[in-house]
Structures are given as structure tokens and as C-alpha cells.
Design a protein around this motif. Structure first.
Motif, PDB file in Angstrom:
ATOM      1  N   LEU A   1     -18.756   9.559   1.947  1.00  0.00           N
ATOM      2  CA  LEU A   1     -18.836  10.221   3.247  1.00  0.00           C
ATOM      3  C   LEU A   1     -18.575   9.253   4.400  1.00  0.00           C
ATOM      4  CD1 LEU A   1     -21.866  12.615   2.751  1.00  0.00           C
ATOM      5  CD2 LEU A   1     -19.443  13.184   2.819  1.00  0.00           C
ATOM      6  N   GLY A   2     -19.033   8.010   4.254  1.00  0.00           N
ATOM      7  CA  GLY A   2     -18.764   7.012   5.281  1.00  0.00           C
ATOM      8  C   GLY A   2     -17.285   6.700   5.416  1.00  0.00           C
ATOM      9  N   VAL A   3     -16.606   6.541   4.280  1.00  0.00           N
ATOM     10  CA  VAL A   3     -15.164   6.267   4.312  1.00  0.00           C
ATOM     11  C   VAL A   3     -14.413   7.473   4.871  1.00  0.00           C
ATOM     12  CG1 VAL A   3     -13.132   5.870   2.864  1.00  0.00           C
ATOM     13  CG2 VAL A   3     -15.202   4.545   2.488  1.00  0.00           C
ATOM     14  N   PHE A   4     -14.792   8.676   4.453  1.00  0.00           N
ATOM     15  CA  PHE A   4     -14.143   9.877   4.956  1.00  0.00           C
ATOM     16  C   PHE A   4     -14.328  10.000   6.470  1.00  0.00           C
ATOM     17  CE2 PHE A   4     -14.297  14.399   6.069  1.00  0.00           C
ATOM     18  CZ  PHE A   4     -13.017  14.772   5.687  1.00  0.00           C
ATOM     19  N   THR A   5     -15.541   9.749   6.947  1.00  0.00           N
ATOM     20  CA  THR A   5     -15.808   9.816   8.391  1.00  0.00           C
ATOM     21  C   THR A   5     -15.016   8.756   9.138  1.00  0.00           C
ATOM     22  OG1 THR A   5     -18.011  10.667   7.936  1.00  0.00           O
ATOM     23  CG2 THR A   5     -17.625   9.768  10.130  1.00  0.00           C
ATOM     24  N   ALA A   6     -14.946   7.554   8.587  1.00  0.00           N
ATOM     25  CA  ALA A   6     -14.187   6.479   9.236  1.00  0.00           C
ATOM     26  C   ALA A   6     -12.706   6.850   9.322  1.00  0.00           C
ATOM     27  CB  ALA A   6     -14.367   5.169   8.474  1.00  0.00           C
ATOM     28  N   PHE A   7     -12.168   7.438   8.259  1.00  0.00           N
ATOM     29  CA  PHE A   7     -10.759   7.847   8.294  1.00  0.00           C
ATOM     30  C   PHE A   7     -10.536   8.970   9.298  1.00  0.00           C
ATOM     31  CE2 PHE A   7      -9.876   5.172   4.788  1.00  0.00           C
ATOM     32  CZ  PHE A   7      -8.503   5.070   4.689  1.00  0.00           C
ATOM     33  N   GLN A   8     -11.484   9.876   9.417  1.00  0.00           N
ATOM     34  CA  GLN A   8     -11.344  10.962  10.378  1.00  0.00           C
ATOM     35  C   GLN A   8     -11.404  10.455  11.817  1.00  0.00           C
ATOM     36  OE1 GLN A   8     -10.048  13.536   9.290  1.00  0.00           O
ATOM     37  NE2 GLN A   8     -11.575  15.125   8.952  1.00  0.00           N
ATOM     38  N   VAL A   9     -12.268   9.478  12.080  1.00  0.00           N
ATOM     39  CA  VAL A   9     -12.464   8.985  13.444  1.00  0.00           C
ATOM     40  C   VAL A   9     -11.371   8.002  13.854  1.00  0.00           C
ATOM     41  CG1 VAL A   9     -14.022   7.607  14.895  1.00  0.00           C
ATOM     42  CG2 VAL A   9     -14.951   9.384  13.404  1.00  0.00           C
ATOM     43  N   PHE A  10     -11.004   7.088  12.955  1.00  0.00           N
ATOM     44  CA  PHE A  10     -10.135   5.978  13.345  1.00  0.00           C
ATOM     45  C   PHE A  10      -8.662   6.153  12.999  1.00  0.00           C
ATOM     46  CE2 PHE A  10     -14.340   3.882  12.821  1.00  0.00           C
ATOM     47  CZ  PHE A  10     -14.528   3.585  14.150  1.00  0.00           C
ATOM     48  N   THR A  11      -8.314   7.182  12.271  1.00  0.00           N
ATOM     49  CA  THR A  11      -6.899   7.397  11.959  1.00  0.00           C
ATOM     50  C   THR A  11      -6.479   8.789  12.400  1.00  0.00           C
ATOM     51  OG1 THR A  11      -7.333   8.242   9.734  1.00  0.00           O
ATOM     52  CG2 THR A  11      -6.987   5.873   9.949  1.00  0.00           C
ATOM     53  N   GLU A  12      -5.227   8.926  12.634  1.00  0.00           N
ATOM     54  CA  GLU A  12      -4.714  10.210  13.091  1.00  0.00           C
ATOM     55  C   GLU A  12      -4.391  11.147  11.935  1.00  0.00           C
ATOM     56  OE1 GLU A  12      -1.410   9.262  15.553  1.00  0.00           O
ATOM     57  OE2 GLU A  12      -2.634   8.166  16.989  1.00  0.00           O
TER      58      GLU A  12
ATOM     59  N   VAL B   1      -4.875  10.446   1.812  1.00  0.00           N
ATOM     60  CA  VAL B   1      -5.782  10.541   0.671  1.00  0.00           C
ATOM     61  C   VAL B   1      -5.677   9.311  -0.225  1.00  0.00           C
ATOM     62  CG1 VAL B   1      -6.375  11.914  -1.357  1.00  0.00           C
ATOM     63  CG2 VAL B   1      -5.718  13.046   0.749  1.00  0.00           C
ATOM     64  N   ASP B   2      -4.480   8.764  -0.401  1.00  0.00           N
ATOM     65  CA  ASP B   2      -4.318   7.590  -1.255  1.00  0.00           C
ATOM     66  C   ASP B   2      -5.068   6.375  -0.703  1.00  0.00           C
ATOM     67  OD1 ASP B   2      -2.741   9.031  -2.992  1.00  0.00           O
ATOM     68  OD2 ASP B   2      -0.867   8.421  -2.027  1.00  0.00           O
ATOM     69  N   LYS B   3      -4.933   6.148   0.602  1.00  0.00           N
ATOM     70  CA  LYS B   3      -5.649   5.018   1.219  1.00  0.00           C
ATOM     71  C   LYS B   3      -7.160   5.236   1.180  1.00  0.00           C
ATOM     72  CE  LYS B   3      -2.006   3.625   4.389  1.00  0.00           C
ATOM     73  NZ  LYS B   3      -1.602   3.538   5.795  1.00  0.00           N
ATOM     74  N   MET B   4      -7.575   6.459   1.426  1.00  0.00           N
ATOM     75  CA  MET B   4      -8.995   6.757   1.401  1.00  0.00           C
ATOM     76  C   MET B   4      -9.555   6.559  -0.009  1.00  0.00           C
ATOM     77  SD  MET B   4     -10.995  10.090   2.809  1.00  0.00           S
ATOM     78  CE  MET B   4     -10.505  11.200   1.521  1.00  0.00           C
ATOM     79  N   PHE B   5      -8.841   7.022  -1.025  1.00  0.00           N
ATOM     80  CA  PHE B   5      -9.272   6.843  -2.405  1.00  0.00           C
ATOM     81  C   PHE B   5      -9.363   5.361  -2.758  1.00  0.00           C
ATOM     82  CE2 PHE B   5      -8.348   6.432  -6.963  1.00  0.00           C
ATOM     83  CZ  PHE B   5      -9.397   7.174  -7.472  1.00  0.00           C
ATOM     84  N   PHE B   6      -8.377   4.581  -2.328  1.00  0.00           N
ATOM     85  CA  PHE B   6      -8.391   3.141  -2.587  1.00  0.00           C
ATOM     86  C   PHE B   6      -9.610   2.487  -1.926  1.00  0.00           C
ATOM     87  CE2 PHE B   6      -7.237  -1.200  -1.328  1.00  0.00           C
ATOM     88  CZ  PHE B   6      -7.020  -1.747  -2.584  1.00  0.00           C
ATOM     89  N   CYS B   7      -9.889   2.845  -0.690  1.00  0.00           N
ATOM     90  CA  CYS B   7     -11.052   2.278   0.011  1.00  0.00           C
ATOM     91  C   CYS B   7     -12.363   2.659  -0.672  1.00  0.00           C
ATOM     92  CB  CYS B   7     -11.088   2.737   1.462  1.00  0.00           C
ATOM     93  SG  CYS B   7      -9.824   1.997   2.483  1.00  0.00           S
ATOM     94  N   VAL B   8     -12.473   3.910  -1.091  1.00  0.00           N
ATOM     95  CA  VAL B   8     -13.687   4.357  -1.785  1.00  0.00           C
ATOM     96  C   VAL B   8     -13.866   3.596  -3.090  1.00  0.00           C
ATOM     97  CG1 VAL B   8     -14.699   6.302  -3.036  1.00  0.00           C
ATOM     98  CG2 VAL B   8     -13.820   6.632  -0.739  1.00  0.00           C
ATOM     99  N   MET B   9     -12.801   3.444  -3.853  1.00  0.00           N
ATOM    100  CA  MET B   9     -12.904   2.742  -5.133  1.00  0.00           C
ATOM    101  C   MET B   9     -13.260   1.268  -4.945  1.00  0.00           C
ATOM    102  SD  MET B   9     -12.693   5.074  -7.271  1.00  0.00           S
ATOM    103  CE  MET B   9     -12.977   3.992  -8.612  1.00  0.00           C
ATOM    104  N   MET B  10     -12.638   0.621  -3.962  1.00  0.00           N
ATOM    105  CA  MET B  10     -12.933  -0.796  -3.727  1.00  0.00           C
ATOM    106  C   MET B  10     -14.385  -0.990  -3.271  1.00  0.00           C
ATOM    107  SD  MET B  10     -10.349  -2.257  -4.813  1.00  0.00           S
ATOM    108  CE  MET B  10     -10.862  -3.903  -4.442  1.00  0.00           C
ATOM    109  N   LEU B  11     -14.858  -0.143  -2.368  1.00  0.00           N
ATOM    110  CA  LEU B  11     -16.243  -0.264  -1.903  1.00  0.00           C
ATOM    111  C   LEU B  11     -17.241   0.078  -3.006  1.00  0.00           C
ATOM    112  CD1 LEU B  11     -15.975   1.178   1.704  1.00  0.00           C
ATOM    113  CD2 LEU B  11     -16.432  -1.180   1.043  1.00  0.00           C
TER     114      LEU B  11
END
Length: 104
Positions: A49-60, A64-74
Motif C-alpha cells: 500500500l505504501g508503494v502504491f500510494t507513493a506511485f499515485q502521489v509522485f508519478t503521473e 505496474v512493472d515498476k511498482m511490482f519491482f519496487c514492491v518485490m525489492m522492498l
């Protein structure tokens, strides 16, 4: 004191059988910490949820690929801490501390 850290991967799941300060039994029954999986699941959901919120706030756009990568790495990065803290929370929730013991 703890003889191992959360990022020593060969000893990641080891924990003391008794508390070094108060001698409290930290393994009350076999598979006691199975319930800690639910706490760990809540931590993982918080990461997602934190990564999803960050992507919603900071990106236009929602990539999904970048978000999935960030979730997996974290999730991989925080897995040892997730394991350690979920066990601690589970133990503090269900192990009643005997306050009549003398602490050093």
C-alpha cells in the motif's frame, strides 16, 4: 545479548529459547510462532500500500512493472526484519510476562 542479527541469513530464524533478562520461556509450544505469519502479512500489505500510494502521489502514470519491482525489492530487503518484528509482536501479544521475577 542477542548473538545474531536479522541479516545473518544462515541464522535468520534462530531465536533465544529464554529471555536473557527475565528468563521467560520464549517457546511456549511447538509452532507457536505460526500466527506471526499474519503479522508479517500485515507488514507486507503495508509495504504494498505504501508503494502504491507513493506511485499515485509522485508519478503521473501507474506503471505496474515498476511498482511490482519496487514492491518485490522492498519485500526482499525487509524480509529479515519482517520475520523478527512479527515474531516479537506475536510473542508480546500472547506471552504473559511474569512481573514478580527480579530483573537485573
Amino acid at each position: 545479548m542477542w548473538n545474531y542479527g536479522p541479516y545473518k541469513l544462515s541464522q535468520m530464524t534462530k531465536m533465544n529459547k529464554r529471555c536473557p533478562k527475565c528468563n521467560e520461556n520464549l517457546e511456549p509450544e511447538p509452532s507457536f510462532y505460526t500466527g506471526a505469519m499474519y503479522v508479517g502479512y500485515a507488514f507486507t500489505v503495508a509495504i504494498v500500500l505504501g508503494v502504491f500510494t507513493a506511485f499515485q502521489v509522485f508519478t503521473e502514470e501507474l506503471d505496474v512493472d515498476k511498482m511490482f519491482f519496487c514492491v518485490m525489492m522492498l519485500t526482499i530487503l525487509f524480509a529479515p526484519l519482517n520475520l523478527r518484528y512479527s515474531r516479537n509482536i506475536w510473542a508480546y501479544t500472547f506471552i504473559k510476562r511474569n512481573t514478580s521475577r527480579q530483573e537485573n
